[in-house]
Design a protein around this motif. Structure first.
Motif, short mmCIF file in Angstrom:
data_model
loop_
_atom_site.label_atom_id
_atom_site.label_comp_id
_atom_site.label_asym_id
_atom_site.label_seq_id
_atom_site.Cartn_x
_atom_site.Cartn_y
_atom_site.Cartn_z
N THR A 1 0.86 -1.18 0.00
CA THR A 1 0.00 0.00 0.00
C THR A 1 0.90 1.23 0.00
O THR A 1 1.61 1.50 0.98
N SER A 2 0.88 1.97 -1.10
CA SER A 2 1.77 3.14 -1.25
C SER A 2 0.95 4.41 -1.35
O SER A 2 -0.25 4.39 -1.66
N LYS A 3 1.62 5.57 -1.12
CA LYS A 3 0.90 6.84 -1.23
C LYS A 3 0.58 7.13 -2.70
O LYS A 3 1.31 6.71 -3.61
N PRO A 4 -0.50 7.81 -2.94
CA PRO A 4 -0.92 8.08 -4.31
C PRO A 4 0.16 8.85 -5.09
O PRO A 4 0.81 9.74 -4.57
N GLY A 5 0.32 8.44 -6.37
CA GLY A 5 1.24 9.14 -7.25
C GLY A 5 2.70 8.78 -7.07
O GLY A 5 3.57 9.37 -7.73
N LEU A 6 3.02 7.82 -6.21
CA LEU A 6 4.41 7.46 -6.00
C LEU A 6 4.96 6.78 -7.25
O LEU A 6 4.47 5.75 -7.70
N MET A 7 6.00 7.40 -7.84
CA MET A 7 6.57 6.91 -9.09
C MET A 7 7.36 5.61 -8.89
O MET A 7 7.42 4.77 -9.78
N ASN A 8 7.98 5.49 -7.77
CA ASN A 8 8.85 4.33 -7.50
C ASN A 8 8.19 3.38 -6.51
O ASN A 8 8.84 2.85 -5.62
N ALA A 9 6.91 3.16 -6.69
CA ALA A 9 6.17 2.27 -5.77
C ALA A 9 6.67 0.84 -5.91
O ALA A 9 7.03 0.39 -7.01
N PRO A 10 6.73 0.10 -4.82
CA PRO A 10 7.17 -1.30 -4.90
C PRO A 10 6.21 -2.12 -5.76
O PRO A 10 4.98 -1.99 -5.63
N PRO A 11 6.77 -2.93 -6.67
CA PRO A 11 5.90 -3.64 -7.62
C PRO A 11 5.15 -4.83 -7.02
O PRO A 11 4.18 -5.31 -7.59
#
Length: 509
Positions: free
Chosen positions: A272-282
């Motif tokens: 669960t990542s913050k919105p718009g995070l470009m480098n979010a864990p896949p």
């Protein structure tokens, strides 16, 4: 003279095996209600103790088929045909019922072409030496093969000397014999596991007062069977051997069990990542991959023939390992990154049986210690700065759990279970280089069927689910510095889910 000696030796050699084969033959029918076959085995062992030649249930069934007879409706004429076909001097039939927490074995006899009165044996464990001893003596006495069977024995209290009783309506006393077998009984105090006692169907030998030890050595008084009883088949004499509900055998109460077979598991790790995070864990997902499994349980006291609550104490174990699993990275095509995925647990267990029949429910509770790991073993094969953005996990700790078994029929049982991991560690995922500290929760469940298809063999089919949840506190590099700003959290949590199943073959005892 030499010729006479030679002829004598030949006659002796020929006569010796003939004499050895002169033992009376007894045909044993399959016992009604004995789905596991354990009690049939015990009766066969009790008969086959040197004095008798036993014709087993398989031969009995084959003879039934050959003669076209119905096992559920055997007349005297049919039994005589069977005895002739099997060259048996006697036919032993039996059925099982329950009385309190004990089994009751009802024996019917057909001896030398005629029905003879039967008897019953009440017991808790078919493995009990006293059960087999009492059954052996009683059978030999009924078949008229053992004159000592009606005498007291230091090792078994089931068969004592007959007492004198009065006939109905008269004053003349006669020796009680035949099928009533009323005998003095020595009983242990409460708590003994293998007490044996002979008595009537109506328990007429019970005391009417005093404490438990007041009449230990007194003979049990019983009524003499009426004339109608001579028709045979009815149960009048009995042998009671100490028991308990945990004496059940089979899939829902095996004293020892080992399963081995194949498994399959699908894993899905998501963040669960913050919105718009470009480098979010896949995250990571794999389709079901095959594995090998071995599991089992053992109840030492039950295995030793003990009964009562303590016999439900045991140990269980499970080991499951994925046979092959490789990851790939688009940055470096053609390179495989093997993963070592496994799950094991071992710990104490307590099983309680709600009754003593093959269809009684059971509830087991356990506290296992174990690991569930997914570790990529060759990360160094990637050329820096490329990386596999999947953290290693090694969940370990204690798992309180339960399993409820509900036999649908004696040969098929449904089970459901669940538990929760009290984690003592989760592996590299919580290192500061990865996602750091977190609140960890875990739950798991399984459901399936046990199918008994032979005396000591069963097939287990199960479906399984486990899920680990993380709520990160924000002190790991991968949870708060994925956007280059370590002052704000980037990844709030993760869910690691496992869905799979197994098909295993069980050997039970």
């Amino acid at each position: 003279m030499t010729r006479l000696i030679a002829v004598s030796i030949v006659c002796f050699v020929v006569a010796l095996p003939a004499g050895a084969m002169a033992r009376p033959r007894v045909a044993l029918a399959p016992l009604d209600g004995d789905s596991s076959g354990d009690i049939t085995d015990a009766v066969s062992d009790a008969l086959d103790a040197g004095e008798l030649a036993v014709v087993g249930p398989k031969q009995f069934t084959r003879a039934l088929d050959k003669l076209g007879l119905d096992a559920g409706d055997l007349s005297d004429k049919s039994l005589k045909k069977l005895a002739t076909e099997l060259e048996a001097d006697a036919v032993v039939q039996g059925s099982l019922s329950m009385k309190g927490g004990n089994h009751v074995l009802h024996i019917k006899l057909f001896v030398h072409g005629k029905k003879a009165k039967g008897f019953r044996v009440e017991f808790g464990s078919a493995r009990s030496a006293k059960f087999k001893h009492a059954l052996h003596d009683k059978l030999l006495a009924k078949l008229g093969l053992d004159k000592k069977a009606a005498e007291p024995d230091d090792d078994a209290d089931a068969d004592a000397k007959p007492v004198k009783r009065k006939k109905h309506g008269g004053d003349q006393e006669t020796d009680a014999g035949g099928d009533d077998d009323a005998k003095p009984v020595k009983k242990k105090k409460h708590g003994g596991d293998d007490d044996a006692a002979a008595g009537g169907d109506d328990d007429s030998g019970k005391k009417t007062g005093g404490d438990d030890d007041a009449s230990d050595d007194r003979p049990i008084k019983k009524k003499v069977a009426s004339a109608d009883d001579d028709s045979g088949g009815d149960v009048h004499a009995s042998v009671v051997v100490g028991g308990g509900a945990s004496a059940v055998r089979g899939a829902n109460g095996a004293a020892a069990r080992v399963d081995a077979g194949m498994s399959a598991v699908e894993r899905k790790l998501s963040f669960t990542s913050k919105p718009g995070l470009m480098n979010a864990p896949p995250g990571y997902t794999n389709k079901p991959v095959p594995g090998a499994r071995v599991a089992g349980s053992i109840y030492p006291l039950e295995l030793a023939g003990r009964t009562g609550i303590a016999s439900g104490l045991g140990i269980d174990f499970l080991y499951d390992k994925t046979l092959f699993l490789n990851l790939h990275n688009d940055v470096q095509p053609g390179t495989s990154f093997p993963a070592n995925a496994y799950h094991y647990e071992v710990g104490p267990r307590f099983r309680y049986l709600f009754g003593a029949s093959p269809t009684s429910m059971s509830l087991s509770v356990s506290v296992d210690y174990g690991h569930r790991a997914f570790i990529i073993t060759n990360r160094s094969a990637l050329t820096p700065p490329a990386m596999i953005d999947v953290p290693d996990v090694d969940y370990r700790g204690f798992t309180p759990s339960f399993e409820l078994r509900v036999p649908l029929i004696p040969s098929i049982a449904m089970f459901v279970g669940g538990g929760a991991l009290l984690a003592t560690g989760t592996g590299a995922i919580q290192s500061t280089a990865q996602y750091g500290r977190a609140k960890v929760t875990e739950g798991e469940a399984d459901i399936g069927f046990d199918i008994v298809f032979a005396r000591r063999f069963a097939l287990r089919l199960s479906g399984e689910f486990a899920q680990v949840g993380f709520a990160f506190t924000g002190n790991g590099a991968q949870s708060n510095d994925r956007d280059g700003d370590p002052s704000t959290p980037d990844v709030g949590g993760a869910t690691d889910r496992y869905i799979g199943g197994a098909a295993t073959l069980a050997v039970m005892y």
